[in-house]
Design a protein around this motif. Structure first.
Motif, PDB file in Angstrom:
ATOM      1  N   LEU A  49     -47.261  51.896  36.402  1.00 58.10           N
ATOM      2  CA  LEU A  49     -46.612  50.887  37.043  1.00 58.10           C
ATOM      3  C   LEU A  49     -47.472  50.239  38.395  1.00 58.10           C
ATOM      4  CD1 LEU A  49     -42.976  52.264  37.812  1.00 58.10           C
ATOM      5  CD2 LEU A  49     -43.433  50.349  36.336  1.00 58.10           C
ATOM      6  N   ASN A  50     -48.170  51.153  38.971  1.00 59.29           N
ATOM      7  CA  ASN A  50     -49.081  50.362  40.126  1.00 59.29           C
ATOM      8  C   ASN A  50     -50.261  49.750  39.562  1.00 59.29           C
ATOM      9  OD1 ASN A  50     -51.167  51.493  42.607  1.00 59.29           O
ATOM     10  ND2 ASN A  50     -49.365  50.564  43.036  1.00 59.29           N
ATOM     11  N   LYS A  85     -39.812  51.388  43.889  1.00 60.08           N
ATOM     12  CA  LYS A  85     -40.196  50.409  44.649  1.00 60.08           C
ATOM     13  C   LYS A  85     -41.590  50.264  45.236  1.00 60.08           C
ATOM     14  CE  LYS A  85     -38.413  46.857  46.903  1.00 60.08           C
ATOM     15  NZ  LYS A  85     -38.164  45.521  46.256  1.00 60.08           N
ATOM     16  N   THR A  86     -41.935  51.210  45.670  1.00 61.59           N
ATOM     17  CA  THR A  86     -43.302  51.368  46.456  1.00 61.59           C
ATOM     18  C   THR A  86     -44.449  51.126  45.431  1.00 61.59           C
ATOM     19  OG1 THR A  86     -43.418  53.664  46.588  1.00 61.59           O
ATOM     20  CG2 THR A  86     -42.473  52.518  48.429  1.00 61.59           C
ATOM     21  N   ALA A 117     -30.439  51.650  42.602  1.00 60.11           N
ATOM     22  CA  ALA A 117     -31.127  50.097  42.332  1.00 60.11           C
ATOM     23  C   ALA A 117     -30.934  49.286  43.608  1.00 60.11           C
ATOM     24  CB  ALA A 117     -30.780  49.696  41.163  1.00 60.11           C
ATOM     25  N   PHE A 118     -29.607  48.846  43.773  1.00 60.75           N
ATOM     26  CA  PHE A 118     -29.447  47.881  44.680  1.00 60.75           C
ATOM     27  C   PHE A 118     -29.828  48.648  46.215  1.00 60.75           C
ATOM     28  CE2 PHE A 118     -25.833  47.122  41.607  1.00 60.75           C
ATOM     29  CZ  PHE A 118     -26.548  46.056  41.163  1.00 60.75           C
ATOM     30  N   LYS A 119     -29.638  49.833  46.497  1.00 63.23           N
ATOM     31  CA  LYS A 119     -29.975  50.370  47.827  1.00 63.23           C
ATOM     32  C   LYS A 119     -31.439  49.996  47.838  1.00 63.23           C
ATOM     33  CE  LYS A 119     -29.991  54.626  50.311  1.00 63.23           C
ATOM     34  NZ  LYS A 119     -29.827  56.049  50.603  1.00 63.23           N
ATOM     35  N   TYR A 120     -32.299  50.195  47.069  1.00 62.39           N
ATOM     36  CA  TYR A 120     -33.882  49.759  47.242  1.00 62.39           C
ATOM     37  C   TYR A 120     -34.141  48.540  46.749  1.00 62.39           C
ATOM     38  CZ  TYR A 120     -34.076  54.837  48.814  1.00 62.39           C
ATOM     39  OH  TYR A 120     -34.160  56.002  49.238  1.00 62.39           O
ATOM     40  N   ASP A 121     -33.211  47.576  46.685  1.00 58.51           N
ATOM     41  CA  ASP A 121     -33.606  46.096  46.326  1.00 58.51           C
ATOM     42  C   ASP A 121     -34.245  45.990  44.941  1.00 58.51           C
ATOM     43  OD1 ASP A 121     -33.232  43.445  46.653  1.00 58.51           O
ATOM     44  OD2 ASP A 121     -35.504  43.123  47.927  1.00 58.51           O
ATOM     45  N   LEU A 122     -34.012  46.919  43.856  1.00 61.33           N
ATOM     46  CA  LEU A 122     -34.401  46.800  42.750  1.00 61.33           C
ATOM     47  C   LEU A 122     -33.258  46.115  41.771  1.00 61.33           C
ATOM     48  CD1 LEU A 122     -35.648  50.346  42.267  1.00 61.33           C
ATOM     49  CD2 LEU A 122     -37.298  48.421  42.162  1.00 61.33           C
TER      50      LEU A 122
END
Length: 254
Positions: A49-50, A85-86, A117-122
């Protein structure tokens, strides 16, 4: 009436080394249409990912293929929503049939992952689909309605609008069998009508619904011509960067 921006999502599954991933992203990056024409997404293994996010151009987006629903904890080998997320991913694939079938993921876990997902804005790409015996016994609508009902439990209208739904008949994944464009469209219409039942017609008309299951460069255009198919979630055929560009081009012309 909102125009639904088509989505092309390549699901790499457990393919590509670091070098292969870099080769792919460098080959496609400069050729992606603007995000208001097509949302072009790569669903990559967590370990890449990164690497990909650092090199994504302004019109390419990266998704993770899976995550745990807990914030953190003693879950060796799992990735948390915060880690996804990060790492810079913006989307998360949730409930893919391989996760459900091979790793015994339940509808209830799918719902927990939606909320994580919604909690972490994904933005979730929620996968639903039926087995061959379900299709043959005419239970498809019932099974998909049930999957949708549980997945969207306690999900708000605003959150639902951020979700992309991917319909993948399990019997058509990697088997070479494809639902005809008309069959796929009929089923996706049923999915949209279930979303309308849950959230109202206006919301349902804005949610993008993708088709997945043996999508190839020679059937993508016919699929995208259908009224309710807003793009595709593509496995094996999208591992080749030339194919990925063809898929994106087809969506741009939708």
């Amino acid at each position: 009436m909102h125009k639904r921006v088509p989505v092309i999502a390549a699901n790499w599954k457990m393919f590509k080394t670091k070098d292969e991933a870099l080769e792919f992203i460098f080959a496609v990056n400069g050729h992606m249409p603007s995000t208001d024409q097509v949302e072009s997404i790569i669903c990559a293994p967590a370990i890449l990912l990164n690497l990909l996010v650092k090199r994504e151009g302004e019109n390419l987006r990266i998704a993770a293929q899976n995550m745990h629903y807990k914030d953190e904890g003693a879950f060796t080998g799992e990735n948390s929503p915060a880690q996804v997320k990060t790492a810079g991913a913006e989307y998360i694939l949730i409930g893919h049939s391989e996760r459900r079938n091979i790793f015994n993921e339940t509808d209830e876990e799918v719902n927990l992952k939606m909320h994580a997902a919604f909690k972490y804005d994904l933005a979730p790409i929620l996968c639903i689909g039926e087995e061959l015996d379900v299709r043959e016994s005419n239970q498809t609508k019932q099974v998909l309605d049930n999957q949708l009902e549980i997945a969207f439990k306690n999900v708000t209208k605003e959150q639902a609008l951020k979700t992309i739904v991917a319909y993948e008949p399990v019997w058509a994944i990697g088997t070479g069998k494809t639902a005809t464009p008309q069959m796929a469209n009929e089923t996706i219409k049923d999915v949209r009508s279930k979303l309308a039942h849950l959230y109202g017609n206006e919301v349902a008309m804005q949610i993008r619904i993708l088709y997945g299951g043996s999508v190839k460069t020679d059937n993508i255009e016919a699929l995208l011509e259908e009224s309710d198919i807003d793009g595709a979630l593509i496995g094996g055929a999208a591992l080749d960067h030339n194919n990925f560009l063809k898929f994106v081009e087809a969506a741009k012309n939708k």
